[in-house]
Design an enzyme around this catalytic site. Sequence first.
Site, mmCIF file in Angstrom:
data_model
loop_
_atom_site.group_PDB
_atom_site.id
_atom_site.type_symbol
_atom_site.label_atom_id
_atom_site.label_comp_id
_atom_site.label_asym_id
_atom_site.label_seq_id
_atom_site.Cartn_x
_atom_site.Cartn_y
_atom_site.Cartn_z
ATOM 1 C CB CYS A 123 -0.863 -0.025 1.260
ATOM 2 S SG CYS A 123 -1.936 1.404 1.462
ATOM 3 C CB CYS A 165 -3.037 3.789 -5.585
ATOM 4 S SG CYS A 165 -4.361 2.914 -4.723
HETATM 5 N N1 DGL Z 1 -3.831 0.407 -2.179
HETATM 6 C C1 DGL Z 1 -3.711 1.638 -1.432
HETATM 7 C C2 DGL Z 1 -2.468 2.377 -1.881
HETATM 8 O O1 DGL Z 1 -1.594 1.787 -2.493
HETATM 9 C C3 DGL Z 1 -4.995 2.368 -1.498
HETATM 10 C C4 DGL Z 1 -5.069 3.470 -0.498
HETATM 11 C C5 DGL Z 1 -6.414 3.774 0.051
HETATM 12 O O2 DGL Z 1 -7.007 2.908 0.695
HETATM 13 O O3 DGL Z 1 -6.836 4.920 -0.105
HETATM 14 O O4 DGL Z 1 -2.293 3.548 -1.644
#
Ligand code: DGL
Length: 265
Positions: free
Chosen positions: A75, A185
């Site tokens: 993440c 993301c």
């Molecule tokens: N997969 C997360 C990232 O890489 C998503 C972030 C979120 O939940 O806003 O930032």
Amino acid sequence: MKEQNKPIGIFDSGVGGSSIWKEIITLLPSEDTVFLADSKYAPYGKRSKKEILELSIKNTEKLLEFDCKIIVVACNTATTNAIKELRSSYNIPFIGIEPAIKPAAIHTKTNKVGVLATKGTLSSELFAKTSDLYAQNIEVIEVIGTGLVELIEDGKIESTEMYDLLHSYIQPLIEKNIDYLVLGCTHYPYLIPILKNILPDNVTIIDSGEAVARQTKAILTQHQLLNPVSDRSSYHRLYSNATIDTLKEIIKPTLSNYSAEKLDF
Ligand code: DGL
């Protein structure tokens, strides 16, 4: 259990981190994994640094209950806001993910690079540092992907709503003549087919999934933590603390050696 036989732990704010999980199990087929999708608390992108850190600690503690030998923070938002604190609090290696500005900055010909990421990532100190370091002579155009994570978590990747929202974020970048689009993301790799429809052919999409898998292998090797049995059949446990259906749907598994269940954490 011997350290080398323990699983690799991976967490994300939701189902998106499974894009990283897929790269890891492809590169490291003998390793067991535990993946946590913290979908109940997604999106992290709108949360404060303090909240992101608390959630990252909660996920780390859960993965330690599974006896994981390394933790991959799949993440960008959690990495850019919490990995420093995680590394100083736990005696276990952590791998993180950040928007891959460096390769885009090296290869751009138009000197204009787009970065699509969450508010939490784009406003983090770590992102500002990386940007200053690698993108001094180019223009980095940042776009907050408001609403994209929510639609993915709702299983609406192939919806008109998604296309229209993405189009509204990407069109201004095309008008600014970017030739690289950095996906900041881990949910966004699932949008690549739609992005390819929107972007002109001269724009290259960069995501860091493969690089994270390579880094995971390198750190496991360095710590002598790679599973030594190369032809063993591995097993993967995937958990979500919201509905498990989205996760099951998004991974479209071609493998049989896995379980996907709902879990409270
Ligand atoms: N997969 C997360 C990232 O890489 C998503 C972030 C979120 O939940 O806003 O930032």
